[in-house]
Write a protein that holds these residues in place. Structure first.
Motif, PDB file in Angstrom:
ATOM      1  N   VAL A  26     -17.235  40.506  28.712  1.00  0.00           N
ATOM      2  CA  VAL A  26     -17.818  41.125  27.517  1.00  0.00           C
ATOM      3  C   VAL A  26     -19.187  40.520  27.218  1.00  0.00           C
ATOM      4  O   VAL A  26     -20.117  41.236  26.838  1.00  0.00           O
ATOM      5  CB  VAL A  26     -16.852  41.006  26.314  1.00  0.00           C
ATOM      6  N   ARG A  27     -19.351  39.214  27.433  1.00  0.00           N
ATOM      7  CA  ARG A  27     -20.645  38.566  27.185  1.00  0.00           C
ATOM      8  C   ARG A  27     -21.743  39.102  28.098  1.00  0.00           C
ATOM      9  O   ARG A  27     -22.918  39.000  27.770  1.00  0.00           O
ATOM     10  CB  ARG A  27     -20.537  37.051  27.353  1.00  0.00           C
ATOM     11  N   LYS A  28     -21.389  39.671  29.223  1.00  0.00           N
ATOM     12  CA  LYS A  28     -22.401  40.215  30.141  1.00  0.00           C
ATOM     13  C   LYS A  28     -23.218  41.329  29.488  1.00  0.00           C
ATOM     14  O   LYS A  28     -24.315  41.635  29.945  1.00  0.00           O
ATOM     15  CB  LYS A  28     -21.762  40.738  31.427  1.00  0.00           C
ATOM     16  N   SER A  33     -29.710  46.799  26.165  1.00  0.00           N
ATOM     17  CA  SER A  33     -29.769  48.104  25.512  1.00  0.00           C
ATOM     18  C   SER A  33     -28.599  48.974  25.950  1.00  0.00           C
ATOM     19  O   SER A  33     -27.933  48.695  26.952  1.00  0.00           O
ATOM     20  CB  SER A  33     -31.081  48.800  25.881  1.00  0.00           C
ATOM     21  N   GLU A  34     -28.383  50.056  25.200  1.00  0.00           N
ATOM     22  CA  GLU A  34     -27.350  51.028  25.571  1.00  0.00           C
ATOM     23  C   GLU A  34     -27.606  51.572  26.974  1.00  0.00           C
ATOM     24  O   GLU A  34     -26.679  51.730  27.761  1.00  0.00           O
ATOM     25  CB  GLU A  34     -27.303  52.177  24.565  1.00  0.00           C
ATOM     26  N   TYR A  35     -28.848  51.857  27.254  1.00  0.00           N
ATOM     27  CA  TYR A  35     -29.183  52.386  28.579  1.00  0.00           C
ATOM     28  C   TYR A  35     -28.848  51.374  29.666  1.00  0.00           C
ATOM     29  O   TYR A  35     -28.223  51.724  30.672  1.00  0.00           O
ATOM     30  CB  TYR A  35     -30.659  52.784  28.630  1.00  0.00           C
ATOM     31  N   ASP A  36     -29.244  50.132  29.479  1.00  0.00           N
ATOM     32  CA  ASP A  36     -29.040  49.138  30.528  1.00  0.00           C
ATOM     33  C   ASP A  36     -27.574  48.840  30.806  1.00  0.00           C
ATOM     34  O   ASP A  36     -27.206  48.576  31.950  1.00  0.00           O
ATOM     35  CB  ASP A  36     -29.782  47.841  30.201  1.00  0.00           C
ATOM     36  N   ARG A  96     -20.491  51.660  23.084  1.00  0.00           N
ATOM     37  CA  ARG A  96     -20.235  50.282  23.502  1.00  0.00           C
ATOM     38  C   ARG A  96     -19.058  49.725  22.686  1.00  0.00           C
ATOM     39  O   ARG A  96     -18.143  49.111  23.243  1.00  0.00           O
ATOM     40  CB  ARG A  96     -21.496  49.452  23.261  1.00  0.00           C
ATOM     41  N   GLU A  97     -19.112  49.958  21.369  1.00  0.00           N
ATOM     42  CA  GLU A  97     -18.071  49.444  20.488  1.00  0.00           C
ATOM     43  C   GLU A  97     -16.709  50.050  20.816  1.00  0.00           C
ATOM     44  O   GLU A  97     -15.696  49.350  20.767  1.00  0.00           O
ATOM     45  CB  GLU A  97     -18.431  49.707  19.019  1.00  0.00           C
ATOM     46  N   ASP A  98     -16.692  51.342  21.143  1.00  0.00           N
ATOM     47  CA  ASP A  98     -15.433  51.999  21.507  1.00  0.00           C
ATOM     48  C   ASP A  98     -14.813  51.327  22.729  1.00  0.00           C
ATOM     49  O   ASP A  98     -13.624  51.012  22.744  1.00  0.00           O
ATOM     50  CB  ASP A  98     -15.645  53.484  21.840  1.00  0.00           C
ATOM     51  N   ARG A 102     -11.585  48.933  22.741  1.00  0.00           N
ATOM     52  CA  ARG A 102     -10.389  49.325  23.504  1.00  0.00           C
ATOM     53  C   ARG A 102      -9.993  48.216  24.469  1.00  0.00           C
ATOM     54  O   ARG A 102      -8.807  47.895  24.592  1.00  0.00           O
ATOM     55  CB  ARG A 102     -10.652  50.624  24.251  1.00  0.00           C
ATOM     56  N   TYR A 103     -10.962  47.620  25.151  1.00  0.00           N
ATOM     57  CA  TYR A 103     -10.661  46.513  26.069  1.00  0.00           C
ATOM     58  C   TYR A 103      -9.985  45.375  25.308  1.00  0.00           C
ATOM     59  O   TYR A 103      -8.988  44.813  25.782  1.00  0.00           O
ATOM     60  CB  TYR A 103     -11.946  46.040  26.747  1.00  0.00           C
ATOM     61  N   GLN A 104     -10.478  45.054  24.141  1.00  0.00           N
ATOM     62  CA  GLN A 104      -9.879  43.974  23.357  1.00  0.00           C
ATOM     63  C   GLN A 104      -8.463  44.321  22.915  1.00  0.00           C
ATOM     64  O   GLN A 104      -7.576  43.465  22.926  1.00  0.00           O
ATOM     65  CB  GLN A 104     -10.778  43.631  22.171  1.00  0.00           C
ATOM     66  N   ARG A 105      -8.220  45.582  22.552  1.00  0.00           N
ATOM     67  CA  ARG A 105      -6.863  46.007  22.183  1.00  0.00           C
ATOM     68  C   ARG A 105      -5.935  45.974  23.395  1.00  0.00           C
ATOM     69  O   ARG A 105      -4.779  45.554  23.288  1.00  0.00           O
ATOM     70  CB  ARG A 105      -6.873  47.398  21.553  1.00  0.00           C
ATOM     71  N   VAL A 106      -6.441  46.389  24.542  1.00  0.00           N
ATOM     72  CA  VAL A 106      -5.649  46.335  25.769  1.00  0.00           C
ATOM     73  C   VAL A 106      -5.321  44.876  26.097  1.00  0.00           C
ATOM     74  O   VAL A 106      -4.183  44.555  26.453  1.00  0.00           O
ATOM     75  CB  VAL A 106      -6.381  47.019  26.944  1.00  0.00           C
TER      76      VAL A 106
END
Length: 194
Positions: A26-28, A33-36, A96-98, A102-106
């Motif tokens: 996640v820190r990566k 930016s959203e694009y990157d 990104r937040e979605d 989701r990853y955190q919930r999983v």
């Protein structure tokens, strides 16, 4: 008694490593930016946000369906060939937040499965050639898979902005890495000299 102690040690050791590498993944995305985080950086389209989306789907399958503890949200089906690969990139409607949420919930769901089961708890992976497994097998598989994708993420992030893994030493700054790269280039060129 000794077997239980070893089992508990192995389970906690693997789980601790998995929790650590998840955080690194996640820190990566930090500071990009959203694009990157979305743009395809290889010929096959590999991208940072897609790696996290893929890991979420994988963990949901392995620590959910495999142990009859399904993740409570919809997940791509492992046997849906038309959807295969769509977990490797984010659509324009997925934020990104979605995906991180989701990853955190999983991961929380996976952590609950790991906590609830013994390391030798049986599971069934229908897409594996030897489908009957133990929690141990799945923990090793997911830790290996996550580390593999963390390596991809390291390279993608370095390509994007030069950021490198967080486990480097302070003296390994841009000057250090430029000198190291030049040293490696000299060695590569010298190896082809007649």
């Amino acid at each position: 008694m000794l077997v239980v102690m070893i089992d508990d040690f192995a389970k906690e050791y693997l789980h601790s490593d998995l929790r650590e590498i998840r955080e690194e993944m996640v820190r990566k995305l930090d500071g990009l930016s959203e694009y990157d985080i979305r743009r395809p950086l290889t010929s096959t389209g590999t991208n940072l946000l897609g790696l996290i989306k893929h890991l979420a789907v994988s963990e949901a399958w392995y620590f959910g369906e495999v142990f009859d503890r399904p993740f409570p949200e919809p997940v791509l089906r492992w046997d849906d060939l038309e959807q295969r690969g769509t977990d490797m990139w984010a659509t324009e409607d997925e934020s990104r937040e979605d995906i991180i949420g989701r990853y955190q919930r999983v991961c929380a769901h996976s952590d609950a499965t790991i906590a609830a089961l013994a390391i030798d708890a049986p599971g069934h992976v229908p897409w594996w050639p030897r489908p009957d497994v133990k929690l141990f097998n799945v923990m090793v598989h997911i830790l290996t898979e996550t580390n593999r994708h963390a390596g991809h993420a390291d390279i993608l992030r370095e390509h994007l902005d030069g950021a490198i893994a967080t486990n480097t030493r302070p003296e390994q700054d841009a000057t250090y890495w430029a000198a190291r790269r030049a040293e490696i280039e000299r060695a590569a060129q010298a190896s082809t000299a007649p």
